[in-house]
Design a protein around this motif. Structure first.
Motif, PDB file in Angstrom:
ATOM      1  N   VAL A 102       0.849  -1.179   0.000  1.00 13.76           N
ATOM      2  CA  VAL A 102       0.000   0.000   0.000  1.00 13.76           C
ATOM      3  C   VAL A 102       0.888   1.233   0.000  1.00 13.76           C
ATOM      4  CG1 VAL A 102      -1.754  -1.232   1.339  1.00 13.76           C
ATOM      5  CG2 VAL A 102      -0.109   0.256   2.521  1.00 13.76           C
ATOM      6  N   VAL A 103       0.265   2.369  -0.196  1.00 12.97           N
ATOM      7  CA  VAL A 103       0.928   3.649   0.055  1.00 12.97           C
ATOM      8  C   VAL A 103       0.429   4.150   1.402  1.00 12.97           C
ATOM      9  CG1 VAL A 103       1.185   6.042  -0.677  1.00 12.97           C
ATOM     10  CG2 VAL A 103       1.244   4.204  -2.366  1.00 12.97           C
ATOM     11  N   LEU A 104       1.353   4.533   2.264  1.00  6.55           N
ATOM     12  CA  LEU A 104       1.012   5.061   3.578  1.00  6.55           C
ATOM     13  C   LEU A 104       1.071   6.582   3.544  1.00  6.55           C
ATOM     14  CD1 LEU A 104       3.075   2.641   5.872  1.00  6.55           C
ATOM     15  CD2 LEU A 104       0.594   2.606   5.465  1.00  6.55           C
ATOM     16  N   LEU A 105      -0.025   7.230   3.943  1.00  2.00           N
ATOM     17  CA  LEU A 105      -0.069   8.680   4.100  1.00  2.00           C
ATOM     18  C   LEU A 105      -0.144   8.970   5.591  1.00  2.00           C
ATOM     19  CD1 LEU A 105      -1.230   8.351   1.094  1.00  2.00           C
ATOM     20  CD2 LEU A 105      -2.323  10.550   1.510  1.00  2.00           C
ATOM     21  N   GLY A 106       0.876   9.623   6.129  1.00  2.00           N
ATOM     22  CA  GLY A 106       0.910   9.881   7.554  1.00  2.00           C
ATOM     23  C   GLY A 106       1.054  11.342   7.870  1.00  2.00           C
ATOM     24  N   SER A 107       0.355  11.773   8.916  1.00  2.00           N
ATOM     25  CA  SER A 107       0.441  13.152   9.402  1.00  2.00           C
ATOM     26  C   SER A 107       1.192  13.164  10.721  1.00  2.00           C
ATOM     27  CB  SER A 107      -0.970  13.717   9.597  1.00  2.00           C
ATOM     28  OG  SER A 107      -0.952  14.928  10.338  1.00  2.00           O
ATOM     29  N   SER A 108       2.154  14.083  10.859  1.00  2.00           N
ATOM     30  CA  SER A 108       2.855  14.304  12.121  1.00  2.00           C
ATOM     31  C   SER A 108       3.513  13.016  12.601  1.00  2.00           C
ATOM     32  CB  SER A 108       1.881  14.888  13.151  1.00  2.00           C
ATOM     33  OG  SER A 108       2.558  15.368  14.290  1.00  2.00           O
ATOM     34  N   VAL A 131       2.993  14.226   5.773  1.00  2.00           N
ATOM     35  CA  VAL A 131       2.447  15.570   5.914  1.00  2.00           C
ATOM     36  C   VAL A 131       2.807  16.116   7.296  1.00  2.00           C
ATOM     37  CG1 VAL A 131       0.385  17.004   5.753  1.00  2.00           C
ATOM     38  CG2 VAL A 131       0.518  14.880   4.429  1.00  2.00           C
ATOM     39  N   GLY A 132       3.534  17.225   7.320  1.00  3.03           N
ATOM     40  CA  GLY A 132       4.003  17.737   8.604  1.00  3.03           C
ATOM     41  C   GLY A 132       4.770  16.687   9.373  1.00  3.03           C
ATOM     42  N   PRO A 133       5.714  15.967   8.722  1.00  2.00           N
ATOM     43  CA  PRO A 133       6.315  14.795   9.355  1.00  2.00           C
ATOM     44  C   PRO A 133       7.274  15.151  10.488  1.00  2.00           C
ATOM     45  CG  PRO A 133       7.384  15.242   7.255  1.00  2.00           C
ATOM     46  CD  PRO A 133       6.234  16.211   7.363  1.00  2.00           C
ATOM     47  N   VAL A 134       7.014  14.600  11.656  1.00  4.98           N
ATOM     48  CA  VAL A 134       7.909  14.776  12.797  1.00  4.98           C
ATOM     49  C   VAL A 134       8.682  13.470  12.944  1.00  4.98           C
ATOM     50  CG1 VAL A 134       8.117  15.372  15.232  1.00  4.98           C
ATOM     51  CG2 VAL A 134       6.252  16.344  13.857  1.00  4.98           C
ATOM     52  N   LEU A 135       9.923  13.471  12.475  1.00  6.42           N
ATOM     53  CA  LEU A 135      10.711  12.247  12.360  1.00  6.42           C
ATOM     54  C   LEU A 135      11.894  12.208  13.312  1.00  6.42           C
ATOM     55  CD1 LEU A 135      10.834  12.035   8.442  1.00  6.42           C
ATOM     56  CD2 LEU A 135       9.087  11.146  10.001  1.00  6.42           C
ATOM     57  N   ARG A 136      12.068  13.250  14.107  1.00  9.34           N
ATOM     58  CA  ARG A 136      13.157  13.259  15.081  1.00  9.34           C
ATOM     59  C   ARG A 136      12.780  14.154  16.250  1.00  9.34           C
ATOM     60  NH1 ARG A 136      17.967  16.880  12.176  1.00  9.34           N
ATOM     61  NH2 ARG A 136      16.631  18.532  11.336  1.00  9.34           N
ATOM     62  N   ASP A 137      13.379  13.865  17.400  1.00 12.11           N
ATOM     63  CA  ASP A 137      13.138  14.663  18.595  1.00 12.11           C
ATOM     64  C   ASP A 137      13.993  15.929  18.554  1.00 12.11           C
ATOM     65  OD1 ASP A 137      11.467  12.647  19.614  1.00 12.11           O
ATOM     66  OD2 ASP A 137      13.144  11.642  20.612  1.00 12.11           O
ATOM     67  N   ASP A 220      17.045   2.960   6.406  1.00  8.41           N
ATOM     68  CA  ASP A 220      16.525   1.696   5.877  1.00  8.41           C
ATOM     69  C   ASP A 220      15.250   1.891   5.063  1.00  8.41           C
ATOM     70  OD1 ASP A 220      18.540   0.194   7.189  1.00  8.41           O
ATOM     71  OD2 ASP A 220      17.393   0.247   9.059  1.00  8.41           O
ATOM     72  N   VAL A 221      14.806   3.127   4.915  1.00 13.68           N
ATOM     73  CA  VAL A 221      13.603   3.406   4.141  1.00 13.68           C
ATOM     74  C   VAL A 221      13.994   3.586   2.680  1.00 13.68           C
ATOM     75  CG1 VAL A 221      11.686   5.003   3.779  1.00 13.68           C
ATOM     76  CG2 VAL A 221      12.448   4.480   6.104  1.00 13.68           C
ATOM     77  N   HIS A 222      13.414   2.771   1.805  1.00 10.72           N
ATOM     78  CA  HIS A 222      13.727   2.845   0.380  1.00 10.72           C
ATOM     79  C   HIS A 222      12.498   3.127  -0.476  1.00 10.72           C
ATOM     80  CE1 HIS A 222      17.828   1.585   1.094  1.00 10.72           C
ATOM     81  NE2 HIS A 222      17.384   0.563   1.810  1.00 10.72           N
ATOM     82  N   ALA A 223      11.384   3.387   0.150  1.00  9.80           N
ATOM     83  CA  ALA A 223      10.163   3.664  -0.607  1.00  9.80           C
ATOM     84  C   ALA A 223      10.211   5.072  -1.194  1.00  9.80           C
ATOM     85  CB  ALA A 223       8.943   3.521   0.296  1.00  9.80           C
ATOM     86  N   PRO A 224       9.683   5.267  -2.401  1.00  6.07           N
ATOM     87  CA  PRO A 224       9.544   6.639  -2.920  1.00  6.07           C
ATOM     88  C   PRO A 224       8.744   7.479  -1.937  1.00  6.07           C
ATOM     89  CG  PRO A 224       9.024   5.013  -4.608  1.00  6.07           C
ATOM     90  CD  PRO A 224       9.150   4.253  -3.321  1.00  6.07           C
ATOM     91  N   THR A 225       9.186   8.697  -1.716  1.00  8.71           N
ATOM     92  CA  THR A 225       8.600   9.507  -0.646  1.00  8.71           C
ATOM     93  C   THR A 225       8.306  10.919  -1.120  1.00  8.71           C
ATOM     94  OG1 THR A 225       9.814   8.227   1.019  1.00  8.71           O
ATOM     95  CG2 THR A 225       8.929  10.365   1.704  1.00  8.71           C
ATOM     96  N   LEU A 226       7.095  11.362  -0.815  1.00  8.47           N
ATOM     97  CA  LEU A 226       6.661  12.741  -1.033  1.00  8.47           C
ATOM     98  C   LEU A 226       6.346  13.334   0.332  1.00  8.47           C
ATOM     99  CD1 LEU A 226       5.596  15.051  -2.930  1.00  8.47           C
ATOM    100  CD2 LEU A 226       3.365  13.884  -2.849  1.00  8.47           C
ATOM    101  N   ALA A 227       6.825  14.535   0.595  1.00  8.75           N
ATOM    102  CA  ALA A 227       6.582  15.167   1.893  1.00  8.75           C
ATOM    103  C   ALA A 227       6.081  16.592   1.701  1.00  8.75           C
ATOM    104  CB  ALA A 227       7.858  15.172   2.737  1.00  8.75           C
ATOM    105  N   PHE A 228       5.175  16.989   2.592  1.00 10.32           N
ATOM    106  CA  PHE A 228       4.643  18.351   2.627  1.00 10.32           C
ATOM    107  C   PHE A 228       4.988  18.971   3.976  1.00 10.32           C
ATOM    108  CE2 PHE A 228       1.868  15.924  -0.200  1.00 10.32           C
ATOM    109  CZ  PHE A 228       1.780  16.754  -1.305  1.00 10.32           C
ATOM    110  N   VAL A 229       5.622  20.139   3.942  1.00 11.80           N
ATOM    111  CA  VAL A 229       5.980  20.841   5.172  1.00 11.80           C
ATOM    112  C   VAL A 229       5.498  22.285   5.060  1.00 11.80           C
ATOM    113  CG1 VAL A 229       7.842  21.563   6.704  1.00 11.80           C
ATOM    114  CG2 VAL A 229       8.000  19.363   5.503  1.00 11.80           C
TER     115      VAL A 229
END
Length: 310
Positions: A102-108, A131-137, A220-229
């Motif tokens: 699947v394609v995963l769409l995640g917010s924050s 969308v608005g990805p918070v990927l680190r502290d 380790d993430v190899h999926a094509p990625t689109l991000a909105f900030v």
């Protein structure tokens, strides 16, 4: 392309995914055989946050699956474990149930959980939309982290906790353009947090949440990625620097969203919807038309890893 706000269709029937500590609520809209997109909200949010994307995704031929986080929305409040990895494990179980990739769409934080799934189970993920990805502290000394968690325990307590969160959601987190249905969404959030166990679950998530385990897996993430900030996102001390870091770390196509803060998907659907549809249309498919699992050569990671000598 028509991206005007839409009157929501009748709510689909809620389904429940059994997990060791409780059940996760989810819905499905569109043909089950269609390429599937799974939409994941962030902390303190409901699956209704994706309202503006459902009809365009279906019109483009996708099955749309939306889920609530543990203790949120219609999911059970019996969970004791919360956070990115817990949410990620729920997503793995959900995708295995509905059928992947699947394609995963995640917010924050939902974006962080989606990234973890892509690293842990690449066979289940064809692409990521963050969308608005918070990927680190944010870097903080341990005493500051302890003080912040103590503040969460006090701030998100009864009787003021629900009002405190929705005031922040409807204030700094949605600075800039406000969606026409934001007030309705805030009312739904307040009503949800008044239900037994909901505010406690939200507070437990806020206290337990750390993105460090996800940060460690981003290579380790190899999926094509689109991000909105969003240009006005208060979660990032330096928005431009965060965009650059996401682009370089994930090999992502990062879209700067003007006049939006933490929720570009409902603040600026005129930007998010067409870019997302274009991204989905370009992903590899199987002969049957389903999404194909990503490989390193499908994404910007191939160039990133080569440059890093990986």
């Amino acid at each position: 392309m028509d991206t005007a706000p839409r009157t929501p269709a009748p709510a689909p029937a809620t389904r429940f995914l059994p997990r060791p500590e409780g059940r996760i609520a989810w819905t499905s809209e569109g043909p089950e055989a269609a390429p599937t997109v799974v939409l994941v909200p962030g902390m303190g949010d409901l699956r209704g946050t994706w309202r503006d994307l459902v009809a365009p995704l279906q019109a483009a031929g996708h099955r749309v699956v939306r889920t609530d986080l543990r203790g949120h929305g219609e999911s059970d409040t019996t969970f004791h474990t919360h956070g990115d990895l817990a949410t990620g494990s729920d997503l793995v179980a959900l995708v295995e149930s509905v059928g992947g990739p699947v394609v995963l769409l995640g917010s924050s934080m939902g974006a962080a959980a989606a990234c973890w799934v892509a690293a842990e189970r690449p066979d289940l993920v064809a692409g990521l939309v963050l969308v608005g990805p918070v990927l680190r502290d944010r870097p903080m000394p341990r005493p500051a982290v302890a003080a912040m968690r103590a503040a969460y325990r006090a701030l998100f307590a009864r009787p003021w906790g629900g009002r405190a969160w929705t005031a922040y959601y409807g204030g700094p987190l949605t600075r800039g353009t406000r969606g026409p249905w934001l007030d309705d969404h805030l009312a739904a959030l307040r009503a949800s947090l008044r239900e037994p166990g909901r505010l406690r679950s939200f507070r437990d998530l806020a206290v337990q949440l750390t993105h460090a385990p996800v940060t460690a897996r981003l290579s380790d993430v190899h999926a094509p990625t689109l991000a909105f900030v969003g240009d006005l996102d208060p979660d990032f001390p330096d928005v431009a620097a965060e965009r650059t870091w996401i682009e370089q770390t994930l090999g992502a196509d990062v879209v700067a969203v003007a006049d939006a803060a933490h929720y570009p998907h409902h603040q600026r659907p005129d930007v998010v919807v067409p870019r997302t549809l274009r991204f989905l249309a370009g992903l590899p498919r199987t002969a049957a038309g389903a999404f194909a699992a990503a490989t390193p050569v499908d994404s910007g990671h191939a160039a990133r890893d080569e440059a890093a000598g990986a």
